[in-house]
Design an enzyme around this catalytic site. Structure first.
Site: not given
Ligand code: ITT
Length: 178
Positions: A6-8, A10, A61, A137-138, A140, A164
């Site tokens: 993953t690149g994330n 969080g 995902d 993150f994202g 949230d 998650r």
């Molecule tokens: P990967 O490298 O793992 O794909 P990503 O951030 O691109 O990282 P996703 O495609 O699964 O991952 O993410 C979908 C979107 O939803 C992305 O904008 C995330 O920031 C957001 N997201 C995923 N899980 C979240 C969470 O637990 N709370 C808030 N936002 C979330």
């Protein structure tokens, strides 16, 4: 040792807090297949990553599904966060959706260690609100569950109720049984 592609950061923080084994983040940019199904996207990502890296790996995902927007942004949540941003997703929902602006988060964890891919999913229901909180993150800050946004919770508190957290719990149980 579990390898999480993953690149994330969080997501990694949450997986480390939850899973019984140490988690190492692996940077590999797998193809996100075009699909309405998070399970399909995650399973294809896990398989491709396993083939490229040669070690057992898992991916995650996730997506935000807003009821009043027909499930948008769903599988396109990452693209929409990058292009529109979270604040504008909130404004869109504020203008287009009736109270209580219901939404859900879904996550699919996919693990691949050979020919088969195992998937584990989780979801959480809540409502969209004006951004609050500094954690997480994202999306949230705009997702409220039982009175607090996920950004107002600690990682532990978020994991206890989150999409998650549920997917990771199922994955953890499966690992323990294996
Ligand atoms: P990967 O490298 O793992 O794909 P990503 O951030 O691109 O990282 P996703 O495609 O699964 O991952 O993410 C979908 C979107 O939803 C992305 O904008 C995330 O920031 C957001 N997201 C995923 N899980 C979240 C969470 O637990 N709370 C808030 N936002 C979330």
């Amino acid at each position: 040792m579990l390898r999480f592609v993953t690149g994330n950061e969080g997501k990694v923080r949450e997986a480390r807090e939850y899973l019984p084994e140490p988690v190492e983040r692996v940077d590999y940019d797998y193809t996100e297949v075009q699909s309405d199904s998070l399970t399909e996207i995650a399973a294809a990502g896990a398989r491709e990553s396993y083939e490229a890296i040669g070690d057992p790996v898992f991916v995650d995902d996730a997506g935000l599904f807003v009821e009043g927007l027909g499930g948008f942004p769903g599988p396109y949540s990452a693209y929409v966060e990058e292009t529109l941003g979270v604040e504008r997703v909130w404004r869109l929902a504020e203008g287009e959706c009736d109270e209580p602006r219901r939404a859900s988060f879904r996550a699919v964890v996919a693990f691949c260690a050979g020919a088969d891919v195992e998937t584990f999913d989780g979801s959480v229901r809540g409502r969209l609100v004006a951004p609050r909180g500094e954690g997480g993150f994202g999306y949230d800050p705009i997702f409220e569950h039982t009175g607090r946004t996920l950004a107002e919770m600690s990682t532990k508190e978020k994991n206890a109720i989150s999409h998650r957290g549920r997917a990771l719990a199922a994955f953890g149980d499966w690992l323990a049984e294996r």
